[in-house]
Scaffold this motif. Structure first.
Motif, PDB file in Angstrom:
ATOM      1  N   ILE A 195       2.889  -7.726  10.132  1.00  0.00           N
ATOM      2  CA  ILE A 195       2.791  -6.924   8.914  1.00  0.00           C
ATOM      3  C   ILE A 195       1.479  -7.215   8.190  1.00  0.00           C
ATOM      4  O   ILE A 195       0.788  -6.302   7.716  1.00  0.00           O
ATOM      5  N   ALA A 196       1.114  -8.494   8.105  1.00  0.00           N
ATOM      6  CA  ALA A 196      -0.133  -8.857   7.433  1.00  0.00           C
ATOM      7  C   ALA A 196      -1.340  -8.258   8.161  1.00  0.00           C
ATOM      8  O   ALA A 196      -2.287  -7.772   7.526  1.00  0.00           O
ATOM      9  N   ALA A 423      -1.118  -0.683  -1.140  1.00  0.00           N
ATOM     10  CA  ALA A 423       0.071  -0.984  -0.341  1.00  0.00           C
ATOM     11  C   ALA A 423      -0.230  -2.064   0.686  1.00  0.00           C
ATOM     12  O   ALA A 423       0.604  -2.927   0.963  1.00  0.00           O
ATOM     13  N   ALA A 424      -1.441  -2.040   1.253  1.00  0.00           N
ATOM     14  CA  ALA A 424      -1.832  -3.033   2.254  1.00  0.00           C
ATOM     15  C   ALA A 424      -1.823  -4.434   1.664  1.00  0.00           C
ATOM     16  O   ALA A 424      -1.439  -5.406   2.333  1.00  0.00           O
ATOM     17  N   ALA A 425      -2.247  -4.565   0.415  1.00  0.00           N
ATOM     18  CA  ALA A 425      -2.233  -5.876  -0.233  1.00  0.00           C
ATOM     19  C   ALA A 425      -0.808  -6.414  -0.334  1.00  0.00           C
ATOM     20  O   ALA A 425      -0.556  -7.603  -0.100  1.00  0.00           O
ATOM     21  N   ALA A 426       0.144  -5.531  -0.677  1.00  0.00           N
ATOM     22  CA  ALA A 426       1.546  -5.952  -0.752  1.00  0.00           C
ATOM     23  C   ALA A 426       2.062  -6.363   0.621  1.00  0.00           C
ATOM     24  O   ALA A 426       2.835  -7.326   0.743  1.00  0.00           O
ATOM     25  N   LEU A 427       1.655  -5.653   1.670  1.00  0.00           N
ATOM     26  CA  LEU A 427       2.081  -6.007   3.014  1.00  0.00           C
ATOM     27  C   LEU A 427       1.607  -7.403   3.390  1.00  0.00           C
ATOM     28  O   LEU A 427       2.352  -8.192   3.997  1.00  0.00           O
ATOM     29  N   VAL A 428       0.380  -7.738   3.047  1.00  0.00           N
ATOM     30  CA  VAL A 428      -0.142  -9.063   3.369  1.00  0.00           C
ATOM     31  C   VAL A 428       0.646 -10.148   2.632  1.00  0.00           C
ATOM     32  O   VAL A 428       0.979 -11.188   3.199  1.00  0.00           O
TER      33      VAL A 428
END
Length: 515
Positions: A195-196, A423-428
Motif C-alpha cells: 500500500i505504501a 490520498a497517497a499520503a494517507a496510504l503511506v
C-alpha cells in the motif's frame, strides 16, 4: 472486583481478565420514580450490557463519535482508489469500464453504516466496519487487469460467502491456527508495504526510469512537481498527527492537505496531469465546483457479476483470486478483532472474546455487502481503537458510528476536491501502521526469517498480494521440510502450498492443456 460479560454466544459469566471497572451503581430508594433511570437508558443498558462492561451511556456515545472521525477518511479515500470522474482518471478494467467516484463514495458510506450498525447490534462490540484498504487497492491495481469491475465485485461476494461459512462451521479458527503466526504477521506487513509503495508511485515521489534502475526518486532524483511536494507535506502532517495520537489524525490531515492543495492550485493554476503537463495533479484537480451536499447516487448497488470471472479467465485463475481475497480478509480481520478486544478489556486469556462466532459471521457478511454494492469488502477497522480509548466497550458505540456513516452519504461531492497526491499520503501512513506487525516475526531464526522476508518484499516488487502469500507459503513448507521439521507443518499448509504451485505454473499448464 469482577465484571460480567458474555462468553462467545453464551450466557453471562464472570470475566476476571477484563480491565475496566464497572460503573458505580446509584443507590436505590425503593420505588421512588425519581431514582429510576429513564426507560430508554434502562433498555439500552440491558440490551448492550453497558454497566456490566464498566461503561456509561455518555462514554459509548462519545466513543462512537470518535471512532467515526478516525474512520471517516475512508469515505474520501475509497472513491479515489476505486473510482474517478471520467474514464481518463479512473482505474479502468479489462473491458475499459470504470466506477464513478461519487457513486463509490455513496455506497462506501451506506455499506459502512449498515454493517457497523449490524455489528453493534449482533456482536455487541465497539468495532467499526468499512471498506478494507488492502483489498480495495488489490482490486484497483491487479484484479481489474484480468476481469471487469462487476466480475471483480462478484469475486468479493464469493469471498464473503466463504468467510461466512468459515465462521458458521468453525473452520475459520482451524485455518487460522494452521498458518504460523510469523506468516500471518508477514502477510499484514507485506500488504502494508504494498500500500505504501502504491502511495509513493501515485504521488510521483517514486517513478519509473527509461533505463537503469526500475524506479527512482521523483524526476531524476529530484522533487520537481508541486503536487508531489504537497504529498510530502501531507505525509509529514498526517504522521505528526498520528504520532501525537490526535483523534481523527488521518481525517484532519486529509482535509488540511486538501485545503493546502486547493490554495496552491488557485495561486499557481497547475491543472491536471497530462502528457504535456506531467507535473500536474493526478486524478482530481483540487477545485471545488457545484454543491457540497447532494442526494447519494446508489446506482452501484447490485451491479456485480457473481461468476463472470470464471468464464473470462478460467476457474483456476479466478479461484486463486478468491483465495487471495479470503486470505487478505481473513487474517486482517482476525488480528484486528483480537487486538481491539484486548484493548476493550473484553478478551479472554486464550484470545477469544464475547460473541466470537457472531463477530466472525457479521464480518463475513460485510465482505458480501461490500461486493454487492461495489464498494469493496468491508472489514473491522483498527481505527476503532480510538473510540475504545474514549471509553467505548459495547456495540452501542458501533451503532453511533454507523449512523454517522449513513449521514456521510450526502457529502460525496467533496470527494472530487481531494487530489490523488493527498490520498497517497494517507496510504503511506496506513502502510506504516500495518508494518508494526513485523515485531511478531523472529528474524533470528532464518527458517522463519526467509519465508517472512520473501512474503513481505514480493508483494510490492511484483505488485501482487497473491504472489507474496504464495511465495511465503511455498518457501515456509520447503525450508521447514528440508530442515527436518516436516511433522510440525500443518496438513492444511501442504494443501495450500500445492495450490500455489499450480497457480504459479498456470501459464505453462494452461498452454499445455490447450495444446
Amino acid at each position: 472486583m469482577t465484571i460480567l460479560d458474555t462468553t462467545p454466544d453464551g450466557p453471562e459469566t464472570p470475566a476476571r481478565h477484563a480491565t475496566p471497572k464497572p460503573a458505580r451503581q446509584p443507590a436505590q430508594s425503593g420505588t421512588d420514580p425519581r431514582n429510576r433511570p429513564p426507560a430508554s437508558n434502562a433498555f439500552l443498558d440491558r440490551f448492550f450490557h453497558i454497566t456490566k462492561r464498566g461503561s456509561t451511556l455518555a462514554r459509548e456515545l462519545r466513543g462512537g463519535l470518535v471512532t467515526f472521525f478516525t474512520m471517516a477518511y475512508i469515505v474520501i479515500l475509497n472513491p479515489l482508489i476505486l473510482g474517478g470522474f471520467s474514464a481518463d482518471n479512473a482505474p479502468t478494467d479489462v473491458a475499459g469500464g470504470w466506477l464513478s467516484a461519487a457513486q463509490v463514495g455513496a455506497v462506501t458510506g451506506l455499506t459502512a453504516g449498515v454493517m457497523t450498525i449490524l455489528f453493534g447490534l449482533i456482536a455487541n462490540l465497539p468495532f467499526g466496519l468499512a471498506a478494507g484498504l488492502g483489498i480495495n487497492s488489490f482490486l484497483a491495481v491487479a484484479v481489474i487487469q484480468e476481469v471487469t469491475w462487476a466480475e471483480a465485485m462478484g469475486l468479493v461476494v464469493i469471498n464473503g460467502v466463504l468467510i461466512v461459512l468459515f465462521g458458521v462451521t468453525g473452520a475459520r479458527t482451524a485455518i487460522f491456527r494452521a498458518v504460523p503466526k510469523e506468516l500471518k504477521a508477514a502477510i499484514t506487513v507485506g500488504i502494508g508495504l504494498f500500500i505504501a509503495f502504491i502511495g509513493f508511485v501515485d504521488s510521483g515521489f517514486v517513478r519509473s526510469t527509461a533505463g537503469g534502475p526500475p524506479v527512482q526518486l521523483g524526476d531524476n532524483g529530484s522533487i520537481t512537481s508541486v503536487p508531489t511536494l504537497v504529498f510530502i507535506v501531507g505525509l509529514l502532517a498526517m504522521g505528526i498527527l498520528v504520532a501525537r495520537k490526535v483523534q481523527g489524525g488521518l481525517l484532519i490531515g486529509i482535509v488540511a492537505t486538501t485545503v493546502l492543495a486547493a490554495v496552491v492550485e488557485a495561486v499557481f493554476h497547475i491543472g491536471p496531469a497530462t502528457k504535456d503537463n506531467p507535473g500536474g495533479w493526478h486524478l482530481n484537480t483540487p477545485v471545488l465546483s457545484g454543491q457540497l451536499v447532494s442526494a447519494p447516487d446508489l446506482g452501484l448497488v447490485g451491479q456485480f457479476d457473481l461468476f463472470g470471472a470464471f468464464g473470462r479467465i478460467g476457474a483456476l485463475a479466478a479461484t486463486m483470486l478468491v483465495f487471495t481475497l479470503v486470505f487478505t480478509n481473513f487474517f486482517d480481520a482476525m488480528g484486528t478483532m483480537t487486538g481491539l478486544a484486548k484493548s476493550a478489556g473484553v478478551a479472554h486469556k486464550d484470545g477469544t472474546f464475547p460473541r466470537l462466532k457472531s463477530a466472525f459471521i457479521v464480518e463475513g457478511v460485510g465482505a458480501v455487502a461490500g461486493g454487492a454494492t461495489s464498494g469493496s469488502s468491508n472489514t473491522v477497522y483498527i481505527d476503532s481503537a480510538a473510540g475504545i480509548g474514549e471509553g467505548a466497550r459495547t456495540g452501542l458505540a458501533s451503532v453511533v458510528t454507523g449512523i454517522l456513516f449513513l449521514g456521510s452519504m450526502f457529502l460525496t461531492p467533496l470527494t472530487s476536491v481531494v487530489p490523488l497526491e493527498v490520498a497517497a499520503a494517507a496510504l503511506v501512513v496506513v502502510g506504516a501502521m500495518m508494518m508494526a506487525q513485523i515485531r511478531e516475526i523472529k528474524f533470528t531464526k532464518f527458517a522463519v526469517a526467509l519465508p517472512a522476508f520473501l512474503t513481505i518484499v514480493t508483494m510490492p516488487l511484483s505488485y501482487s498480494i497473491a504472489n507474496g502469500i504464495g511465495v511465503g507459503f511455498v518457501s515456509w513448507v520447503v525450508i521447514g521440510a528440508a530442515s527436518g521439521k516436516a511433522k510440525k507443518i500443518h496438513p492444511l499448509m501442504w494443501v495450500v502450498t500445492a495450490g500455489f504451485l499450480v497457480y504459479f505454473a498456470r501459464g505453462p499448464v494452461s498452454a499445455l492443456l490447450g495444446a
